[in-house]
Design a protein around this motif. Structure first.
Motif, PDB file in Angstrom:
ATOM      1  N   TYR A  98      33.201   3.555 -22.340  1.00 31.91           N
ATOM      2  CA  TYR A  98      33.413   2.136 -22.649  1.00 31.91           C
ATOM      3  C   TYR A  98      32.934   1.204 -21.535  1.00 31.91           C
ATOM      4  O   TYR A  98      33.329   0.046 -21.483  1.00 31.91           O
ATOM      5  N   ALA A  99      32.073   1.696 -20.650  1.00 30.00           N
ATOM      6  CA  ALA A  99      31.525   0.835 -19.594  1.00 30.00           C
ATOM      7  C   ALA A  99      30.876  -0.382 -20.253  1.00 30.00           C
ATOM      8  O   ALA A  99      30.136  -0.255 -21.220  1.00 30.00           O
TER       9      ALA A  99
ATOM     10  N   ILE B  11      36.077   6.283 -19.396  1.00 32.98           N
ATOM     11  CA  ILE B  11      35.480   5.095 -18.751  1.00 32.98           C
ATOM     12  C   ILE B  11      33.970   5.087 -18.921  1.00 32.98           C
ATOM     13  O   ILE B  11      33.365   4.047 -19.192  1.00 32.98           O
ATOM     14  N   ASP B  12      33.337   6.252 -18.804  1.00 37.04           N
ATOM     15  CA  ASP B  12      31.880   6.311 -18.990  1.00 37.04           C
ATOM     16  C   ASP B  12      31.489   5.750 -20.353  1.00 37.04           C
ATOM     17  O   ASP B  12      30.485   5.079 -20.502  1.00 37.04           O
TER      18      ASP B  12
ATOM     19  N   TYR C 109      41.415  -7.708 -23.474  1.00 33.36           N
ATOM     20  CA  TYR C 109      40.794  -8.816 -22.744  1.00 33.36           C
ATOM     21  C   TYR C 109      41.457 -10.137 -23.111  1.00 33.36           C
ATOM     22  O   TYR C 109      41.610 -11.015 -22.291  1.00 33.36           O
TER      23      TYR C 109
ATOM     24  N   GLY D 162      38.368  -1.335 -23.540  1.00 26.87           N
ATOM     25  CA  GLY D 162      38.366   0.128 -23.408  1.00 26.87           C
ATOM     26  C   GLY D 162      39.625   0.634 -22.723  1.00 26.87           C
ATOM     27  O   GLY D 162      40.238   1.605 -23.180  1.00 26.87           O
ATOM     28  N   ALA D 163      40.028  -0.049 -21.650  1.00 27.79           N
ATOM     29  CA  ALA D 163      41.213   0.395 -20.905  1.00 27.79           C
ATOM     30  C   ALA D 163      42.443   0.289 -21.806  1.00 27.79           C
ATOM     31  O   ALA D 163      43.327   1.158 -21.767  1.00 27.79           O
TER      32      ALA D 163
ATOM     33  N   GLN E  96      40.583  10.154 -18.160  1.00 21.93           N
ATOM     34  CA  GLN E  96      40.218   8.749 -17.960  1.00 21.93           C
ATOM     35  C   GLN E  96      38.762   8.615 -17.504  1.00 21.93           C
ATOM     36  O   GLN E  96      38.054   7.714 -17.944  1.00 21.93           O
TER      37      GLN E  96
ATOM     38  N   TYR F  30      42.315   3.137 -24.282  1.00 18.13           N
ATOM     39  CA  TYR F  30      42.595   4.396 -23.572  1.00 18.13           C
ATOM     40  C   TYR F  30      44.103   4.563 -23.372  1.00 18.13           C
ATOM     41  O   TYR F  30      44.663   5.641 -23.599  1.00 18.13           O
TER      42      TYR F  30
ATOM     43  N   SER G  15      35.242  -3.068 -20.380  1.00 14.16           N
ATOM     44  CA  SER G  15      36.327  -2.409 -19.641  1.00 14.16           C
ATOM     45  C   SER G  15      37.726  -2.814 -20.090  1.00 14.16           C
ATOM     46  O   SER G  15      38.592  -1.959 -20.196  1.00 14.16           O
TER      47      SER G  15
ATOM     48  N   ALA H 233      33.931  -0.545 -27.273  1.00 16.36           N
ATOM     49  CA  ALA H 233      35.019   0.284 -26.729  1.00 16.36           C
ATOM     50  C   ALA H 233      35.537   1.237 -27.805  1.00 16.36           C
ATOM     51  O   ALA H 233      35.768   2.421 -27.551  1.00 16.36           O
TER      52      ALA H 233
END
Lengths: 253, 405
Positions: free
Chosen positions: B378-379, B375-376, B322, B385-386, B371, B389, B382, B356
């Motif tokens: 680290y909702a 995603i579930d 982020y 988390g992304a 993926q 990932y 995001s 995350a």
């Protein structure tokens, strides 16, 4: 007959409809609606006035359009439709402001698009315009928006005055002249906190307290009047009763 | 069915009318808005360069940079006053447009935010930061620490960094080109803490292929870079933006074009000894770890237990989160299972990053991560988390490819 009396009590005259938002149903001081701009853009009187004008434009037009097409909008999509209508007018007002009052546009910044989510506008569309005719909805929108603007201006006046000791004009609005009134900046008033968010909370809190203080006093006064009236009626009834007793006693004698 | 058609029709009509009204207003106001913006920009230029002749401004557009336009400022006698660099950067909160005024001696006259969608309260935290940039040489600009308005601050900083490159030229790339003539770009790989060298860059050619690595360090107050090719063959030292250490570098010329791990240094002299310390630190790094030639990965190394038995591999990866890059260590055991995730550096908001991070712990013991499942977890965080990932999935894929080879 009783039904007719009740109906006429509920329905306001055009003037009452227009003025109800000024004080009695003021969006900010009574319903606490639209508090985001009330805190964010009221650091000066001019920006408060500017935001007020934009809200008048959006609220009147969205009320008119909602009242016009209310019968055609299926109830399942009422709110999305209102949001589209409101956001259309907000986009238009944003463009017009940027074109004709760029300094005001710069000063209000992100708070112009945020008018879309002003609860006052959606609230009036849902609670009034969707149930009334076009003229009444326009009057309601105008009255409520004027009340909103007056409240913003009251907050803006106090904040600007306390922060700078002066009330400037022609700075953000495209007026042909600029200057300041009640310029006391060399005196006591130069309290910077009032131009910041904390100042917004302080001023709104204080004005709410003053407004509610008056309302409570008014209610107390009305209650006192009512009590007096009841006492008076009781006294008259008692006197009548005594008189009747005296008259009957005199008749017996 | 008819009801649904009616709803669709009503929405279509409302949408069309809205579109029409907005289009009409745009037609009416677009030119005037553009004129206002132009006038506002011109006012900023004139404020920065009071002697400028507005009819003699020369506008040059720039591509591939956060700077979109360079305006050359001349006075009425055609004397050069300086340059205004107009930049634009997008952050998660919207666009930030900035004008940087630089005089003809490369000194910053002023930096102004001319337009932004960022939250006004945060933007209003920046004036001191901007004021402190005045009078600094743009080629050697230093910044105050973050102001509390991180996103806006980072946008302004990115624009200034690009302005710096345009004004000063890219001293780093020019230095690399002295050693690797094909060097066309470079990319930050890793920032070291408590090491003799500070930064590792990946050097790429025109086609974006890896052609070498550079390790930056400071010796005697001067920045230098040790450069190796993609096979870790030592290519030499270069000074970054100076040639003050060139004579000391000659002591290392005999070792050029030799694999760095096979070199045993024999140099003397005070500066040479300091440079040798840098050399040996890089040599140790390149002997004990290997480059990971995979997107989002930096390097990997073997992991041993207490009895010196190989138990797996650790992969260092970096990916954009982020608030800049997250750098993580991913450990994979000999069965190819993801067994540990460790944070090496992050600027993300701690609460979101932790959310995350903990979302990936349930995947310990797995050889791959889907993926959708990730995603579930680290909702709500995001961006962080992304980023995690990308690093973990890259490590797992790269590890699987290596093992298959």
């Amino acid at each position: 007959m009783a039904k007719q009396v009740k109906k006429s009590k509920q329905e306001l005259s055009k003037l009452q409809n227009l003025t109800k938002g000024f004080l009695k149903e003021n969006p900010i001081f009574v319903f606490l609606l639209g508090m985001c701009p009330a805190l964010a853009v009221t650091s000066t009187l001019e920006t408060s006035f500017g935001m007020g004008v934009l809200v008048i434009f959006v609220l009147v037009l969205s009320n008119v359009v909602v009242a016009l097409i209310k019968d055609f909008i299926p109830k399942e999509v009422k709110i999305p439709s209102y949001i589209v209508i409101i956001s259309t007018f907000v986009t238009i007002v944003g463009m017009l402001t940027e074109a004709y009052a760029p300094l005001l546009h710069e000063s209000l910044g992100i708070f112009i698009p945020l008018i879309v989510v002003n609860c006052l506008i959606l609230g009036r569309a849902e609670s009034y315009a969707s149930k009334n005719n076009v003229l009444n909805s326009a009057i309601d929108g105008l009255g409520m928006a004027l009340g909103f603007m007056f409240a913003l201006m009251a907050i803006g006046f106090v904040r600007e005055f306390m922060a700078t000791g002066a009330i400037a004009y022609g700075v953000f609005l495209p007026l042909p002249f600029e200057g300041s009134i009640v310029n006391l900046e060399t005196y006591l008033f130069n309290i910077a906190v009032f131009s910041g968010p904390a100042g917004g909370f302080i001023v709104i809190g204080t004005l709410l307290a003053i407004y509610n203080g008056f309302e409570i006093r008014k209610q107390k006064k009305a209650e006192l009047e009512r009590q007096k009236l009841i006492e008076e009626k009781k006294r008259i009834a008692l006197e009548k009763k005594r008189q009747r007793e005296l008259e009957s006693a005199g008749g017996k004698a | 069915m008819l009801d649904k058609l009616k709803i669709a029709l009503v929405l279509l009509v409302i949408g069309s009318m809205s579109g029409l009204l907005i289009w009409g207003t745009n037609e009416l106001t677009a030119d005037r808005i553009e004129e206002n913006r132009e006038r506002a920009r011109l006012a900023v230029y004139v404020e920065m360069f009071p002697d400028v002749d507005v009819n003699k401004m020369v506008f040059d557009s720039v591509e591939g940079s956060n700077i979109v336009e360079i305006i050359t400022m001349l006075d009425s006698d055609n004397n050069l006053l300086g340059y205004a660099l107009r930049g634009s950067h997008n952050n998660p909160f919207g666009v930030v447009n900035v004008v940087i005024g630089v005089d003809r001696n490369n000194s910053i006259i002023d930096v102004k935010i001319t337009e932004t969608d960022n939250t006004p309260t945060y933007v209003s935290l920046l004036p001191n930061f901007l004021r402190n940039l005045r009078s600094q040489d743009i080629r050697d600009v230093s910044y105050d620490t973050s102001t509390g308005a991180t996103s806006t601050y980072n946008s302004v900083r990115s624009i200034i960094e690009d302005a710096k490159l345009l004004v000063a030229g890219d001293t780093i790339l020019e230095a690399y080109q002295e050693v690797i003539s094909a060097a066309a770009s470079y990319q930050l790989l890793f920032e070291f803490s408590d090491e003799t060298f500070a930064i590792e860059y990946l050097i790429k050619d025109d086609a974006g292929q890896r052609i070498g690595y550079a390790y930056h360090a400071t010796v005697d107050g001067k920045e230098l870079a040790l450069i190796v090719d993609q096979d870790d063959t030592f290519l030499g030292f270069v000074g970054i933006g100076h040639s003050d250490l060139d004579s000391a570098f000659t002591a290392f010329e005999d070792y050029q074009d030799t694999a760095i791990k096979d070199i045993t240094l024999d140099v003397s002299g005070s500066l040479e000894d300091q440079i040798a310390t840098v050399f040996e630190a890089v040599q140790t790094l390149l002997t004990t770890t290997m480059h990971a030639t995979y997107d989002n990965l930096v390097r990997f190394f073997e992991v041993f237990d207490d009895s010196d038995e190989l138990i797996g591999y650790a992969y260092i990866g970096r990916a954009e989160g982020y608030n800049g890059d997250n750098v993580m260590k991913v450990t994979i055991n000999l069965d190819g299972e993801f067994v540990k995730l460790e944070e090496l550096s992050t600027n993300d908001t701690p609460n979101f990053f932790d959310l995350a991070f903990s979302a990936f712990e349930p995947f310990y013991g797995q050889t791959s991560i889907s993926q959708d499942d990730a995603i579930d977890g680290y909702a709500g965080a995001s961006a962080s988390g992304a980023s995690l990932y990308l690093i973990i999935s890259s490590a797992l894929s790269y590890h699987a490819e290596r093992m298959a080879e």
